[in-house]
Design an enzyme around this catalytic site. Structure first.
Site, PDB file in Angstrom:
ATOM      1  N   LYS B 206       0.833  -1.201   0.000  1.00  0.00           N
ATOM      2  CA  LYS B 206       0.000   0.000   0.000  1.00  0.00           C
ATOM      3  C   LYS B 206       0.867   1.250   0.000  1.00  0.00           C
ATOM      4  O   LYS B 206       1.585   1.515   0.950  1.00  0.00           O
ATOM      5  CB  LYS B 206      -0.907   0.043   1.238  1.00  0.00           C
ATOM      6  CG  LYS B 206      -1.902   1.216   1.170  1.00  0.00           C
ATOM      7  CD  LYS B 206      -2.516   1.551   2.497  1.00  0.00           C
ATOM      8  CE  LYS B 206      -1.738   2.562   3.301  1.00  0.00           C
ATOM      9  NZ  LYS B 206      -1.702   3.926   2.740  1.00  0.00           N
ATOM     10  N   GLU B 280      10.632   0.758   9.850  1.00  0.00           N
ATOM     11  CA  GLU B 280      11.579   1.855   9.638  1.00  0.00           C
ATOM     12  C   GLU B 280      10.851   3.122  10.027  1.00  0.00           C
ATOM     13  O   GLU B 280       9.933   3.547   9.324  1.00  0.00           O
ATOM     14  CB  GLU B 280      11.988   1.940   8.160  1.00  0.00           C
ATOM     15  CG  GLU B 280      12.773   0.764   7.650  1.00  0.00           C
ATOM     16  CD  GLU B 280      14.108   0.605   8.326  1.00  0.00           C
ATOM     17  OE1 GLU B 280      14.605   1.598   8.914  1.00  0.00           O
ATOM     18  OE2 GLU B 280      14.649  -0.502   8.289  1.00  0.00           O
ATOM     19  N   CYS B 314      13.383  10.662   6.852  1.00  0.00           N
ATOM     20  CA  CYS B 314      13.382  10.195   8.245  1.00  0.00           C
ATOM     21  C   CYS B 314      14.760  10.329   8.865  1.00  0.00           C
ATOM     22  O   CYS B 314      14.897  10.548  10.048  1.00  0.00           O
ATOM     23  CB  CYS B 314      12.883   8.769   8.326  1.00  0.00           C
ATOM     24  SG  CYS B 314      13.633   7.688   7.112  1.00  0.00           S
ATOM     25  N   GLU B 411      10.334  14.972  15.810  1.00  0.00           N
ATOM     26  CA  GLU B 411      10.604  14.994  14.381  1.00  0.00           C
ATOM     27  C   GLU B 411       9.655  15.973  13.689  1.00  0.00           C
ATOM     28  O   GLU B 411       8.441  15.845  13.788  1.00  0.00           O
ATOM     29  CB  GLU B 411      10.401  13.585  13.807  1.00  0.00           C
ATOM     30  CG  GLU B 411      10.844  13.469  12.372  1.00  0.00           C
ATOM     31  CD  GLU B 411      10.660  12.068  11.812  1.00  0.00           C
ATOM     32  OE1 GLU B 411       9.709  11.382  12.228  1.00  0.00           O
ATOM     33  OE2 GLU B 411      11.451  11.671  10.948  1.00  0.00           O
TER      34      GLU B 411
END
Lengths: 288, 501
Positions: B206, B280, B314, B411
């Site tokens: 997906k 991840e 990331c 983040e």
């Protein structure tokens, strides 16, 4: 008056290189096969676990930065110490239902297992690390690095060989740990702690608690400073669920390796070491 | 033109504030990549069992170009029934045709995919930039070539797997559910699908709801490559579709790349099951720049570390830790360099910083800038021009921040760099490691011995020294701590897709 009174051993726990009693003062009774009292074992609490975690975290950087050679030396030294105390272990396994022959086999296998992992400390990197031929002008390599502090459940029905087989790969990889000893047979774990204590393993690298699994599982799996949780028994669904769910709060690695027979060749493996290691990849440019 | 005439020309900087001289006497004229030969259908269905099929509930959603806010096309929303159909197709292929194929032939299919991506690279690059907002220079030079390289690298593993696992026999895991993010759509697809196929698995993938286009183009390519039906299935949709995959009972492994928050939810959803997973997740990469570092090169690297792909990375170097003695110089040079960055049309080859991927992410970054301001941070942004339409945020520096500030700990996933200082190496390392994340970090120094010492103490899965944001299929990537579980890339990346016997 010729019969001498034995000096009985008080079984304590092993935290930060010391042998404290549980802060709670609670204990549980450990019986032999014939339902005779063998000892009063400490029943660790959440506070004891926290203390052990502080010790394990404190010991981490020192232990992980030791050279692979030195870690191997120390693991081998544990084997040496165990060898010199083999009679004691054999004697202690008897009341737990081991025949003399079985007890001999168990101690032999435990010592050999330590030697096995002692030999892996300086080979893990060579076998599982890599130099990666990237397309760009960089030197790039991947090394195995310890995950951190491991909370581990020793197997219930292999109180010595199982315990040693759980601890050795964790510390061989440079991690530190807090281990819950077999609940039904906690005694060999404390004798093993005495071996650790006399074999150059820095205090805090291995911490061993005794107590009730039902009570401590939640703390082992929910403490936010634990990096990985390990168990090798087939736990009940509820127990697994609790460990896995708690672990997800800070993405602890959950390592489940059910082992039926700790004598089996399959129960020792370098993959038991890499389970508790991260791969670190370092890049550096190449040029003049 | 004679030399004297040249000298009379007035120097035009790229920005009114620029202090950098690039010996350039010309302005950047727009250089847009043409998208005229890229075919985009009005509506895309789901790719299940080798065919494009309509979603069972008939629902479609629109995907937009973040640089203009305009709709590009309609994309199907997969619901539970569709996911189930895709898993069934994948299971059938896994038990049937795909497992009967020899590893050598399996590898050839994957090689074929790599080649077809290379052939259609330009089309993929244009689509990636149009749908996701990233500069065409990056999609053209980084995303698409790397995606092809991943298929090429893993193709070669298909018949050599026993060499990756000393003493063990690897077997495929089965049906893999894979969920990928919007920052590197085709590259993440390649990271997931290539090793899975090489190990003999089948997949249900997906893509992110805002960036499904290249995955759907890839589905066309899978058909063209003649892969057996059901080996690769692509279902589109948002979080709910992802949850259907995670919670599906007949999936053997979940591979997820995305936020730490969602990663935790996935790990929790899989509690008590035998489903394997690799995650991840997010990061808050720290870069340590030491006084002995080659400052100019470091500044260039830092610019790349944080502004590459608008900071939607990331492993982005989003925290800069400067050794005190050079702090002033580094910050001044960073600001000067930032003045030259061109923010704008992702399809323009001159663009350095493209569009923020979505309205939602745009709002998140804005919110973090407000949080930073409330926490006392000083905000610096260059005086670059910004398109009127679409989602754009200028490159941003936050100084006067503390380790405990949210902008330092959390983040942001945008072009925002926080800057702190340190005095000793130990202090720098302490600060670098002091977040729950552990994905990537950087070191800038001229001293090799320092690189090794500092690098070994950094608790992160990737350490870039005197460089940043480099990727390669041969190179494992993944996080410590809350940045995830497992590695992707390299021979280590195969581990997630095999059971060892």
């Amino acid at each position: 008056m010729s019969d001498r009174i034995d000096v009985l051993k008080t079984y304590k726990m092993y935290i930060g290189g010391n042998f404290p009693r549980t802060e709670s003062g609670r204990y549980y009774k450990v019986y032999n096969e014939d339902e005779e009292l063998l000892a009063n074992a400490c029943r660790a609490t959440r506070k004891d676990f926290r203390n052990a975690m502080v010790a394990a975290r404190g010991a981490f950087s020192g232990w992980s930065e030791r050279s692979a050679y030195n870690k191997g030396q120390i693991l081998y030294r544990i084997a040496e110490m165990m060898e010199s105390r083999r009679e004691q272990f054999i004697k202690e396994l008897g009341p737990l239902g081991f025949s003399n022959q079985e007890a001999h086999a168990d101690v032999d296998a435990s010592i050999d297992r330590l030697v096995y992992y002692a030999g892996w400390t300086d080979k893990i990197q060579q076998v599982f690390g890599s130099i990666n031929p990237v397309a760009s002008s960089h030197f790039n390599f991947s090394l195995m690095d310890p995950t951190g502090v491991v909370a581990a459940f020793a197997p219930e029905h292999s109180p010595l060989l199982g315990l040693v087989s759980v601890i050795a790969p964790i510390i061989a990889g440079g991690n530190t740990c807090v281990v819950l000893a077999s609940e039904v047979h906690p005694l060999p774990s404390i004798t093993f702690a005495e071996v650790l204590n006399s074999s150059d393993v820095p205090g805090g690298v291995v911490n061993i608690l005794t107590g009730l699994k039902e009570e401590l599982t939640e703390h082992f799996s929910s403490h936010m400073d634990v990096n990985a949780v390990f168990y090798s028994d087939n736990l009940s669904n509820d127990m697994r669920m609790m460990i896995d769910e708690n672990a997800s709060n800070n993405l602890k690695r959950v390592i489940r390796r059910p082992v039926k027979d700790w004598y089996d060749e399959e129960s020792k493996s370098p993959y038991f070491i890499t389970d508790f290691m991260e791969t670190k990849t370092t890049w550096h440019p190449i040029g003049y | 033109m004679s030399e004297s005439e040249t000298k009379e020309e007035t120097y035009k900087a790229t920005s009114p504030n620029s202090k950098l001289e690039f010996a350039s006497f010309w302005d950047y004229a727009p250089a847009p990549e043409s998208d005229d030969h890229v075919e985009i259908r009005e509506k895309y269905d789901l790719f299940i069992g080798g065919k494009f099929v309509k979603p069972s509930k008939g629902r479609y959603f629109s995907t937009t170009n973040p640089a203009t806010g305009e709709s590009i096309c309609e994309i199907a929303e997969a619901t539970q029934k569709d996911v189930d159909k895709a898993v069934k197709a994948a299971r059938k292929a896994f038990k049937g045709e795909w497992s009967d194929i020899s590893p050598k032939e399996r590898g050839k299919y994957i090689f074929r995919i790599a080649r077809m991506i290379q052939e259609r690279a330009r089309e993929f690059a244009v689509l990636e930039s149009k749908d996701g907002g990233k500069p065409i220079r990056e999609s053209r030079d980084v995303d698409i070539p790397l995606a092809a390289a991943h298929f090429f690298y893993y193709a070669g593993w298909a018949d050599k797997l026993e060499y990756a696992f000393p003493g063990k026999t690897p077997e495929p895991v089965g049906v893999c559910g894979q969920i990928i993010p919007w920052n590197f759509p085709l590259l993440m697809l390649a990271w997931k699908i290539a090793p899975a196929l090489a190990c003999g698995n089948t997949v249900v993938l997906k893509p992110a709801e805002t960036t499904s286009l290249t995955a759907l183009k890839f589905a066309e390519l899978i058909k063209d490559a003649g892969l057996p039906d059901g080996v690769v299935n692509i279902v589109t949709g948002a979080g709910q579709t992802g949850a259907e995959i995670v919670n599906h009972k007949d999936i053997d492994k979940i591979a997820f790349t995305g936020s730490t928050q969602v990663g935790k939810i996935i790990q929790k959803s899989l509690a008590g099951t035998d489903t394997r997973y690799s995650l991840e997740l997010g990061g808050k990469g720290a870069m340590l720049i030491f006084e002995d570092a080659p400052v100019d090169q470091a500044v260039e690297g830092i610019i790349n570390a944080i502004f590459f792909n608008q900071g939607h990375v990331c492993c982005a170097g989003s925290r800069l830790l400067v050794q005190e003695g050079i702090a002033e110089e580094v910050i001044r040079k960073l600001k000067d360099r930032m003045e030259t960055l061109i923010v704008g049309d992702p399809l323009d080859k001159n663009t350095d910083v493209g569009a923020i991927n979505s309205q939602q992410q745009f709002d998140t970054i804005k919110e973090y800038l407000e949080i930073g301001e409330d926490e006392g941070a000083e905000i610096y942004q260059p005086q670059c021009s910004i398109p009127e339409k679409g989602y754009f945020i200028p490159p941003t520096l936050l100084t006067n921040v503390a380790q405990s500030n949210r902008v330092v700990q959390e983040e942001i996933f945008g072009p925002v760099l926080t800057i702190q200082t340190f005095r000793t190496a130990d202090e720098g390392i302490e600060k670098a490691n002091n977040t729950p994340y552990g994905l990537a970090g950087g070191i800038w120094t001229d001293k090799g011995s320092k690189i090794f010492k500092v690098g070994s103490k950094m608790r992160s899965g990737v350490v870039w020294s005197n460089t940043y944001n480099k990727f390669d299929p041969t190179s494992p990537f993944g996080g410590y701590k809350e940045s995830g579980v497992g590695r992707e890339g390299g021979l280590q990346g195969l581990y997630a897709y095999v059971n060892l016997k």
